[in-house]
Design an enzyme around this catalytic site. Structure first.
Site, PDB file in Angstrom:
ATOM      1  N   LYS A  10      12.303 -19.985 -10.927  1.00  0.00           N
ATOM      2  CA  LYS A  10      13.548 -20.241 -10.046  1.00  0.00           C
ATOM      3  C   LYS A  10      14.112 -21.291 -10.344  1.00  0.00           C
ATOM      4  O   LYS A  10      13.293 -22.511 -11.301  1.00  0.00           O
ATOM      5  CB  LYS A  10      12.933 -20.295  -8.854  1.00  0.00           C
ATOM      6  CG  LYS A  10      12.122 -21.713  -8.344  1.00  0.00           C
ATOM      7  CD  LYS A  10      12.744 -22.902  -7.973  1.00  0.00           C
ATOM      8  CE  LYS A  10      12.114 -23.761  -7.623  1.00  0.00           C
ATOM      9  NZ  LYS A  10      13.138 -25.248  -7.375  1.00  0.00           N
ATOM     10  N   PRO A  94       7.255 -23.107 -18.460  1.00  0.00           N
ATOM     11  CA  PRO A  94       6.797 -24.029 -18.581  1.00  0.00           C
ATOM     12  C   PRO A  94       6.032 -24.454 -17.430  1.00  0.00           C
ATOM     13  O   PRO A  94       6.533 -23.887 -16.573  1.00  0.00           O
ATOM     14  CB  PRO A  94       7.412 -24.380 -19.645  1.00  0.00           C
ATOM     15  CG  PRO A  94       9.393 -23.764 -19.577  1.00  0.00           C
ATOM     16  CD  PRO A  94       8.483 -22.098 -18.796  1.00  0.00           C
ATOM     17  N   GLY A 101       6.778 -22.004 -10.961  1.00  0.00           N
ATOM     18  CA  GLY A 101       5.854 -20.930 -12.182  1.00  0.00           C
ATOM     19  C   GLY A 101       5.042 -20.731 -11.399  1.00  0.00           C
ATOM     20  O   GLY A 101       4.406 -19.595 -11.177  1.00  0.00           O
ATOM     21  N   ASP A 136       7.254 -23.418  -2.026  1.00  0.00           N
ATOM     22  CA  ASP A 136       8.413 -22.724  -2.811  1.00  0.00           C
ATOM     23  C   ASP A 136       7.979 -21.279  -2.353  1.00  0.00           C
ATOM     24  O   ASP A 136       8.361 -20.116  -3.167  1.00  0.00           O
ATOM     25  CB  ASP A 136       8.848 -23.358  -3.951  1.00  0.00           C
ATOM     26  CG  ASP A 136       9.475 -24.436  -4.832  1.00  0.00           C
ATOM     27  OD1 ASP A 136      10.351 -24.401  -3.797  1.00  0.00           O
ATOM     28  OD2 ASP A 136       9.283 -24.799  -5.425  1.00  0.00           O
TER      29      ASP A 136
END
Length: 287
Positions: A10, A94, A101, A136
């Protein structure tokens, strides 16, 4: 039954920090959307009841420190599941990059295990569980584009922004989200840029989206890590339509509408930074 689940990264098109909460978190308002850079989770059930996680990158934890592992254990306990699961995570996003992630991996684990274990929980319940793991994760459960409030866990899905290219560039540094928020100093009369960003997206105005990009955390992260500022400046000089740091950093993204500019921007950054990606916005909510 084995399932392969994508876990997209995102970016924050806007990130407002509105104040400090009594629970120690900060009150935020932000617009997030997903991009076509994804980890992949291969998930299959186990009959021994164990949860096992393996990673394509050996330096990353695959035990209780891993968010996908935590998600599996949490869902197993929540629904009193007797089966276990094997989860293999192919990392492309990453690490510690401000791209969610780990949170996206956790959300993909919740969605995949919900199917494999035959639980049939609605996304709303999965998102509530995800909020226990990180701010998140609820957004990543829903996917698409959303206005997030609270500490980030209250999700209002909005329409997808106009299609464009996104250049992502991550310098070889890690940034602690907790440390950035700890150093945050609130200003009086904070304007909520995220309301304007949501309006720009609803109006399907690429120009207004570019003009409204905003991240309150830049005021903390950029002075601490001048290489982030250098990447942002190089992006703008090479012709992106707009550029912004994502999340608490250190990844910077640039928006490019015309594909003709894409290679020029990408090549300009590749000579400056090892981890550079040219991807598309996903934007739409998962089915």
């Amino acid at each position: 039954m084995k399932r392969s689940i994508k876990a997209p990264a995102k970016i924050n098109l806007s990130l407002d920090v509105l104040g400090k909460r009594d629970d120690g978190y900060h009150e935020v308002k932000m617009v997030m959307t997903q991009v076509d850079l994804s980890d992949r989770l291969d998930i299959e059930p186990r009959n021994d009841g164990a949860v096992k996680v393996e990673m394509s990158e050996g330096f990353l934890p695959a035990d209780h420190r891993n968010l996908a592992y935590q998600a599996a254990v949490l869902l197993k306990q929540h629904c009193n599941v007797k089966q276990g699961a094997s989860i293999y995570i192919y990392k492309n996003i990453p690490v510690a990059a401000g791209l969610a992630g780990g949170s996206s991996d956790a959300a993909a684990a919740l969605r995949g295990l919900n199917e494999i274990w035959g639980l049939h929980l609605p996304l709303e319940e999965l998102a509530e569980l995800g909020a226990v793991l990180g701010s998140d994760v609820p957004f990543c459960v829903y996917g698409g584009t959303a206005l997030a409030t609270g500490r980030g866990e209250c999700i209002e899905t909005i329409s997808a922004p106009p299609p464009c290219w996104v250049i992502l560039a991550k310098p070889p540094i890690g940034v602690s989200t907790g440390e950035i928020y700890k150093r945050m100093r609130m200003k009086e009369n904070n304007e909520a840029y995220s309301d304007s960003m949501a309006a720009a997206i609803r109006d399907y105005s690429y120009r207004d989206i570019c003009r409204t990009l905003y991240n309150a955390l830049e005021q903390v992260t950029l002075p601490m890590y001048p290489e982030i500022t250098q990447i942002k400046q190089r992006m703008k000089a090479s012709g992106v339509d707009a550029a912004l740091m994502s999340g608490s950093g250190p990844t910077v993204f640039g928006l490019v509408k015309k594909e003709a500019k894409l290679n020029r921007v990408y090549n300009a950054l590749r000579g400056f930074c090892d981890q550079v990606y040219a991807v598309r916005l996903l934007g739409e909510k998962k089915a």
